[in-house]
Design a protein around this motif. Structure first.
Motif, PDB file in Angstrom:
ATOM      1  N   GLN A   1       0.829  -1.212   0.000  1.00  0.00           N
ATOM      2  CA  GLN A   1       0.000   0.000   0.000  1.00  0.00           C
ATOM      3  C   GLN A   1       0.859   1.256   0.000  1.00  0.00           C
ATOM      4  OE1 GLN A   1      -3.571   0.162   2.353  1.00  0.00           O
ATOM      5  NE2 GLN A   1      -3.271   2.314   2.884  1.00  0.00           N
TER       6      GLN A   1
ATOM      7  N   SER B   1      -3.052  -3.589  12.459  1.00  0.00           N
ATOM      8  CA  SER B   1      -3.887  -2.448  12.092  1.00  0.00           C
ATOM      9  C   SER B   1      -3.015  -1.199  12.023  1.00  0.00           C
ATOM     10  CB  SER B   1      -5.020  -2.261  13.110  1.00  0.00           C
ATOM     11  OG  SER B   1      -5.957  -1.304  12.655  1.00  0.00           O
TER      12      SER B   1
ATOM     13  N   GLN C   1      -2.407   2.853  10.751  1.00  0.00           N
ATOM     14  CA  GLN C   1      -2.925   4.150  10.338  1.00  0.00           C
ATOM     15  C   GLN C   1      -1.929   4.769   9.358  1.00  0.00           C
ATOM     16  OE1 GLN C   1      -5.944   5.837  11.697  1.00  0.00           O
ATOM     17  NE2 GLN C   1      -5.559   6.955   9.787  1.00  0.00           N
TER      18      GLN C   1
ATOM     19  N   TRP D   1       0.904   4.332  -2.798  1.00  0.00           N
ATOM     20  CA  TRP D   1       0.706   5.751  -2.484  1.00  0.00           C
ATOM     21  C   TRP D   1       1.902   6.570  -2.960  1.00  0.00           C
ATOM     22  CZ3 TRP D   1      -2.144   7.621   2.462  1.00  0.00           C
ATOM     23  CH2 TRP D   1      -3.389   6.984   2.569  1.00  0.00           C
TER      24      TRP D   1
ATOM     25  N   TYR E   1      -1.079   7.992   6.979  1.00  0.00           N
ATOM     26  CA  TYR E   1      -1.378   9.420   6.771  1.00  0.00           C
ATOM     27  C   TYR E   1      -0.516   9.971   5.636  1.00  0.00           C
ATOM     28  CZ  TYR E   1      -3.674   9.766  11.419  1.00  0.00           C
ATOM     29  OH  TYR E   1      -4.491   9.622  12.507  1.00  0.00           O
TER      30      TYR E   1
ATOM     31  N   ARG F   1      -4.781  13.020   3.171  1.00  0.00           N
ATOM     32  CA  ARG F   1      -5.293  11.683   2.863  1.00  0.00           C
ATOM     33  C   ARG F   1      -5.000  10.774   4.044  1.00  0.00           C
ATOM     34  NH1 ARG F   1      -3.350   7.967  -2.352  1.00  0.00           N
ATOM     35  NH2 ARG F   1      -4.895   6.300  -2.122  1.00  0.00           N
ATOM     36  N   GLN F   2      -5.910   9.839   4.306  1.00  0.00           N
ATOM     37  CA  GLN F   2      -5.664   8.888   5.368  1.00  0.00           C
ATOM     38  C   GLN F   2      -6.393   7.580   5.102  1.00  0.00           C
ATOM     39  OE1 GLN F   2      -7.490   9.668   9.270  1.00  0.00           O
ATOM     40  NE2 GLN F   2      -8.507  11.439   8.353  1.00  0.00           N
ATOM     41  N   ASP F   3      -5.901   6.515   5.705  1.00  0.00           N
ATOM     42  CA  ASP F   3      -6.517   5.209   5.548  1.00  0.00           C
ATOM     43  C   ASP F   3      -6.105   4.343   6.728  1.00  0.00           C
ATOM     44  OD1 ASP F   3      -8.015   3.179   4.440  1.00  0.00           O
ATOM     45  OD2 ASP F   3      -6.410   2.479   3.112  1.00  0.00           O
ATOM     46  N   VAL F   4      -6.931   3.336   7.030  1.00  0.00           N
ATOM     47  CA  VAL F   4      -6.581   2.327   8.025  1.00  0.00           C
ATOM     48  C   VAL F   4      -6.529   0.980   7.317  1.00  0.00           C
ATOM     49  CG1 VAL F   4      -7.231   1.176  10.164  1.00  0.00           C
ATOM     50  CG2 VAL F   4      -7.633   3.626   9.904  1.00  0.00           C
ATOM     51  N   LEU F   5      -5.419   0.294   7.458  1.00  0.00           N
ATOM     52  CA  LEU F   5      -5.243  -1.034   6.877  1.00  0.00           C
ATOM     53  C   LEU F   5      -5.241  -2.048   8.012  1.00  0.00           C
ATOM     54  CD1 LEU F   5      -4.544  -2.949   4.499  1.00  0.00           C
ATOM     55  CD2 LEU F   5      -2.122  -2.446   4.948  1.00  0.00           C
ATOM     56  N   THR F   6      -6.206  -2.971   7.995  1.00  0.00           N
ATOM     57  CA  THR F   6      -6.331  -3.969   9.055  1.00  0.00           C
ATOM     58  C   THR F   6      -6.485  -5.352   8.444  1.00  0.00           C
ATOM     59  OG1 THR F   6      -7.430  -2.364  10.511  1.00  0.00           O
ATOM     60  CG2 THR F   6      -7.676  -4.689  11.076  1.00  0.00           C
TER      61      THR F   6
END
Length: 267
Positions: A73, A257, A259, A77, A261, A210-215
């Motif tokens: 990921q 998990s 975070q 990005w 940013y 931009r932000q996302d959580v990958l779990t």
């Protein structure tokens, strides 16, 4: 992108076996290919940074692929930013940094731990590796397109200095429930991670865009579990009996998990 002398802050020029500035401060290129730009007066201990044990444990764990989805990921990005010059702060043994040459032109990896940089430089020679302090980066002002910091310090003022106007900062930190089951086995009380605190910390210079959580689920056999414990602060924060009990487990199921940013420099 200019690497500068940590003593007089003038540009360093690369020769065959050393880097040298106009004031004749000289820094040898080690046989593994890295350069040590951490003057003794910038050290806070004889061997700053992660211990040899922590570095080796992290390498074993990461090379086994447990955090590969995160690396994938991050590289996606980074590719979208079309960066030329990237600086990875707290690069460690280079697991994440190693993917950057595929999506950016020139990469510098910086870490204060000598063992980590030695491993990285030997394995990934197409990246510039520096032993240096993130608090006093040997990088020219406004010369970096993207700074990355994955589970590493965020020296806001130094990052704001070296990144170009409207440049980017890509950050990874544990999300709220990261490794909850493992932490519950090590500590009487599990305090949730608070990733949002970094937004406020960086706000004077960087704006979150931009932000996302990958779990995803993790199933850890005993050797991987031991490596994971050893590469984190839990290794010394947990009570010895709790750590020993967990390390004897044959299997642990938990969740990773993260975070993620992306910030942009303001102004």
């Amino acid at each position: 992108m200019t690497i500068i002398c940590p003593l007089c802050h003038t540009a360093l020029l690369q020769e065959k076996t050393r880097w040298v500035c106009s004031n004749q401060h000289s820094f040898d290129v080690a046989r593994q290919g890295y350069v040590n730009l951490l003057p003794v007066q910038h050290k806070n201990s004889k061997s700053p940074g992660d211990t040899v044990e922590a570095v080796q444990a992290r390498r074993e764990f990461l090379q086994a692929g447990y955090y590969q989805p995160l690396k994938d990921q991050l590289m996606n990005w980074l590719a979208e930013l079309q960066a030329q010059f990237v600086l990875d702060i707290g690069c460690g043994e280079g697991f994440y940094t190693s993917g950057m040459p595929e999506v950016a032109s020139q990469i510098i990896g910086v870490d204060i731990a000598k063992t980590a940089i030695q491993i990285a430089a030997k394995r990934y020679p197409d990246i510039s590796w520096l032993i240096a302090s993130a608090a006093k980066l040997p990088i020219a002002s406004q010369s970096i397109d993207v700074i990355t910091s994955f589970f590493s310090p965020l020296p806001r003022e130094e990052m704001a200095r070296v990144v170009k106007p409207h440049g980017y900062l890509l950050v990874v930190t544990p999300a709220t429930g990261h490794l909850h089951e493992m932490r519950a086995a090590l500590f009487e009380q599990v305090n949730p991670h608070q990733p949002e605190k970094f937004i406020e910390t960086l706000a004077p210079d960087f704006c979150l865009i931009r932000q996302d959580v990958l779990t995803y689920a993790l199933t850890l056999e005993q050797s991987a579990l031991r490596h994971l414990i050893a590469m984190t602060p839990y290794a010394w924060k947990a009570k010895a009996d709790k750590r020993q009990q967990l390390e004897q487990a044959d299997l642990l199921k938990t969740s990773a998990s993260f975070q993620v940013y992306l910030f942009q420099k303001q102004g």
